[in-house]
Design a protein around this motif. Structure first.
Motif, short mmCIF file in Angstrom:
data_model
loop_
_atom_site.label_atom_id
_atom_site.label_comp_id
_atom_site.label_asym_id
_atom_site.label_seq_id
_atom_site.Cartn_x
_atom_site.Cartn_y
_atom_site.Cartn_z
N GLY A 418 0.77 -1.27 0.13
CA GLY A 418 0.05 -0.03 0.02
C GLY A 418 0.66 1.24 -0.03
N TYR A 471 8.37 -1.33 9.23
CA TYR A 471 6.83 -1.63 9.16
C TYR A 471 6.11 -0.31 9.87
CZ TYR A 471 7.63 -6.79 8.96
OH TYR A 471 7.87 -7.99 8.51
N ASP A 472 7.01 0.44 10.41
CA ASP A 472 6.40 1.88 10.91
C ASP A 472 6.10 2.58 9.84
OD1 ASP A 472 9.24 1.82 10.63
OD2 ASP A 472 9.28 3.35 12.46
N ARG A 473 6.84 2.60 8.79
CA ARG A 473 6.86 3.44 7.47
C ARG A 473 5.54 3.07 6.58
NH1 ARG A 473 12.60 4.18 5.44
NH2 ARG A 473 11.73 5.77 4.22
N VAL A 474 4.98 1.87 7.03
CA VAL A 474 3.77 1.66 6.13
C VAL A 474 2.65 2.14 6.59
CG1 VAL A 474 2.20 -0.49 5.52
CG2 VAL A 474 4.66 -0.72 5.80
N PRO A 475 1.85 3.01 5.63
CA PRO A 475 0.64 3.81 6.07
C PRO A 475 -0.34 2.87 6.26
CG PRO A 475 0.80 3.80 3.50
CD PRO A 475 2.17 3.06 4.26
N THR A 476 -1.44 3.50 7.13
CA THR A 476 -2.56 3.18 7.82
C THR A 476 -3.57 3.59 7.02
OG1 THR A 476 -1.55 2.87 10.11
CG2 THR A 476 -3.87 2.75 9.76
N ARG A 477 -4.26 2.90 6.28
CA ARG A 477 -5.36 3.40 5.28
C ARG A 477 -6.44 2.51 5.58
NH1 ARG A 477 -1.51 3.62 1.10
NH2 ARG A 477 -0.70 5.63 0.72
N ALA A 478 -7.77 3.18 5.63
CA ALA A 478 -8.94 2.41 5.71
C ALA A 478 -9.26 1.67 4.25
CB ALA A 478 -10.14 3.44 6.08
#
Length: 797
Positions: A418, A471-478
């Protein structure tokens, strides 16, 4: 895995502090389980040498020592350590020094004698847990030198919680690759240049285990000094990694294992006889191991043998008779590649766990043995001296694992994560992890190094990219898009309702193991189609269960043995069996089932309750209430059952609409005796999905017209069941027959042998009119005629 932080930083030294290093390792999937700081705050502690050691004039256990601090300066120390002696070098805390435990050293007077400092144990300076005496330093330690600089302190012992898919990080070099990729730091691998042989002594090697051991190397080193001590730097690195230094030769093999991840072993060359052979153990073959234990082996074990006997347990531990001792001057250094399935579970079968088996079970780089032998040879020659012979290698190339190239598509990477990772960063990460990377039109082709057994498909490469990138750079998207709500079929009864129904009937839910002993299934005659586990936890949990009843009855027995005389248990779970189709023999069949067991009184004890014990009709009634959850309209039959685990006269097989779904009844007395049960046990087990596959109810108007009852008594053969009679009545009379009941049964005098009399009540009712006597008589006639024709019955006069 434990290791020294300073040792790791010698291989790769990112410009971050300890906390950041540990955080990034954890975020990359290499969880830091513990960090133990070592030797922090050792200012004022120097290397001291005891020049004189005299008995304290006023205390039997104290000594007065004259200690040199270098440059011709001496201090008087009162010491109670049992190993204090002239010539010993040990840590000396001078006046004003603060120990890691918070103690500040001051001038003191002990039993009338002044003391100007403190000689320390390893525990007191925070480098080890040993407090039995003074920490003994090598004789060449520079007197007066700061102790921290001499011991390469401060340091930290870091422990990682390794996942089974990362055996490459069980060696410090493999871990260093990950650290270099995480921080973009340069990597300096330890040298393992070829060591030239100076003697021609060699020992032949023969491989007889095929793919289980496709590579084995050995080298003879003559004239070693068995009394040479391990250098301090090597002993300290082992100690900080959780290993106890033993002897120089053993310490070197352990050091190479920690550094490269390749287990090694050294034999006393003079105790070996002829050719080294890697083979399967013979059934009953005995071997005494390094831990002084005698083991009896079978054909499932690999052994290293010579022409006379087995000398080591392959991939687990060396043998006692051929071990390196203080008298060994010639050694045979060996290193091998074992296939993980050949070692997996072998140590656990013997109740053991070794550093070697831990690594070999997970997989060791097949290209590593030669580098490990060269590295160990160089260290041994530098520490214990000697002359090295040539490396003798036996190899079966066709059985060595090969690493194939894996494609990574740019679009697939972006779709899974993503997010967009720059092409240059992807190529850098893969190359930094030791892969050979080639650019393709739609992405990259990466060939993993031989140590990376876990990289086989595209998703493995995606995982490597994201864990190093962060992993902390993977964006959080709905999530976007239209989601459809899936609903279960309305007619199906959920398992929760079945559990609630049995709980309402007084049963307690049990959860039993899915694994059982094969002997248990044999006792129940349920072993056909059982699936054996490749690596069972124990012999009692060796196969997948084919029935829920063995586990439930064991739980029932457990409760009976604890003064519970009335037990009701049930379980809903899956059973497993090999498929009937040979084309899918690797695909086990899973079936959801519900089962229950009962024993003891039919009702809880109270002043008004019947004191009888549970019987077939009680367990059958409980099952019928369960089947009734699926609603009316199904034909449920209880038919004769002939199985060795159920009582022939108190059990039945259950069929719904002609399809078998399970069994119900009492357990066979022979089985109860084998299970050491002295009470009658009743049980049922049915396929959950088929038993609760209901039908949608159809509303119908209640008849406004009265019913008519006619009673008949039929003489029938004993083998005719009520289920057969009921089916014949339904078919012959039709929908007018609303109910049928048996209100009496007789067998005995006046009927003849093999006959019985059933008194049956026929309740007749029509939805459109009132039935007349002629209608009722006609229905009775149809019923009697059908029973005479199909069941061999006769109307009783």
């Amino acid at each position: 895995m434990k290791f020294s932080e300073n040792w790791l930083r010698e291989l790769v030294n990112p410009n971050v502090d300890r906390a950041e290093l540990c955080h990034r390792l954890t975020m990359a999937g290499l969880e830091v389980e513990g960090v133990e700081p070592l030797g922090a705050g050792l200012g004022g502690i120097v290397v001291g040498e005891i020049v004189e050691c005299e008995k304290h004039p006023n205390a039997d256990k104290l000594r007065v020592c004259k200690v040199s601090t270098g440059a011709g300066e001496f201090v008087q120390i009162v010491c109670g350590a049992p190993n204090a002696r002239a010539g010993l070098k040990a840590p000396l805390a001078t006046i004003g020094a603060a120990l890691p435990n918070g103690l500040v050293i001051k001038q003191a007077q002990l039993r009338g004698v002044d003391s100007f400092g403190m000689l320390c144990s390893a525990k007191e300076i925070g480098v080890d847990a040993d407090a039995s005496g003074l920490m003994e330093l090598p004789a060449d330690a520079p007197t007066g030198a700061p102790l921290a600089a001499y011991l390469a302190l401060p340091d930290a012992s870091i422990e990682l919680k390794m996942t089974p898919n990362r055996p490459d990080c069980l060696g410090l070099v493999g871990l260093a690759y990950d650290v270099a990729a995480l921080f973009g730091a340069p990597l300096a691998e330890p040298p393992h240049d070829p060591v030239a042989s100076t003697v021609d002594t060699r020992r032949d090697i023969r491989l007889e285990a095929g793919a289980d051991c496709p590579r084995y190397l050995g080298r003879v080193i003559e004239g070693v000094d068995p009394g040479a001590p391990s250098p301090l730097w090597l002993a300290e690195r082992l100690r900080r990694a959780g290993l106890r230094p033993i002897s120089a030769v053993v310490d070197v093999t352990n050091y190479v294992m920690l550094e490269l991840g390749q287990p090694m072993h050294a034999f006393d060359h003079d105790t070996l006889d002829g050719t080294i052979v890697v083979r399967r153990a013979r059934d009953g073959e005995a071997l005494k191991l390094l831990d002084d234990s005698e083991r009896t082996l079978d054909g499932g074990f690999l052994v290293i043998a010579d022409d006379a006997r087995a000398v080591a347990l392959g991939g687990v531990m060396g043998g006692y008779e051929t071990r390196v001792t203080d008298a060994s001057t010639n050694i045979f250094l060996e290193c091998a590649h074992f296939s993980p399935p050949a070692i997996m579970g072998r140590a656990r079968k013997l109740g053991m766990h070794t550093d070697a088996s831990h690594r070999y079970e997970r997989g060791v780089d097949p290209e590593l043995p030669r580098a490990a032998v060269e590295r160990a040879t160089a260290l041994l020659l530098a520490i214990v001296g000697g002359k090295a012979g040539p490396i003798v290698e036996a190899v079966l190339p066709e059985h060595l694992p090969q690493r194939r190239a894996v494609n990574l598509r740019r679009d697939r990477l972006a779709r899974v994560l993503g997010m967009h990772v720059p092409d240059a960063e992807v190529a850098r990460i893969l190359a930094a992890l030791g892969m050979h990377v080639a650019t393709t039109a739609d992405g990259w082709q990466a060939t993993p190094p031989s140590r990376r057994f876990d990289i086989e498909i595209e998703e493995d490469l995606i995982e490597e990219v994201v864990r190093v990138h962060g992993y902390d750079r993977v964006p959080t998207r709905a999530p976007s898009g239209e989601l459809k709500l899936g609903l279960p079929p309305e007619a199906n009864v959920p398992a929760t309702r079945a559990r609630a129904q049995l709980a309402a009937r007084g049963y307690y839910e049990a959860v039993c193991y899915s694994f059982v002993a094969r002997e248990c299934l044999d006792r129940w005659s349920r072993a056909d189609g059982a699936i054996a586990l490749a690596n069972p936890l124990s012999a009692d949990l060796a196969v997948m269960r084919t029935s829920l009843l063995p586990g439930l009855v064991e739980a029932l027995k457990h409760n009976l043995n604890r003064q519970q005389d009335r037990v009701r248990l049930f379980e809903t779970a899956r059973v497993f069996a090999k498929p009937a189709s040979a084309s899918r023999e690797d695909w086990p069949v899973e079936t959801r089932r519900i089962a229950a067991v009962a024993c003891g009184r039919a009702a809880p004890e109270n002043w008004s309750a019947d004191k009888r014990t549970v019987d077939y009709y009680d367990i059958k009634a409980d099952l019928e209430t369960l089947l009734a959850l699926a609603g009316p309209g199904r034909s449920i039959e209880f038919l004769p059952l002939d199985r060795p685990d159920f009582h022939p006269g108190r059990s039945a097989r259950i069929a719904i609409d002609g399809e078998p779904v399970g069994v119900v009844g009492g357990l066979h007395p022979r089985l109860l005796k084998a299970l050491d049960l002295d009470v009658d046990v009743y049980a049922f087990e049915v396929d959950l999905d088929r038993a609760l596959a209901g039908r949608l109810p159809a509303a119908a108007e209640l008849s406004r017209y009265p019913s008519v009852r006619r009673d008949i008594a039929m003489v029938l053969p004993q083998e005719v069941t009520w289920g057969q009679v009921e089916s014949v009545l339904r078919a012959s009379v039709g929908e007018v027959l609303s109910e049928r009941v048996v209100f009496d049964q007789y067998a005995g005098a006046g009927l003849g042998s093999g006959l019985k009399s059933l008194a049956i009540g026929l309740i007749l009712q029509d939805s459109y009119r009132t039935l007349t006597d002629q209608d009722a008589d006609r229905c009775v006639g149809l019923a009697v005629a059908a029973l005479e024709r199909e069941c061999g019955g006769k109307l009783r006069g």
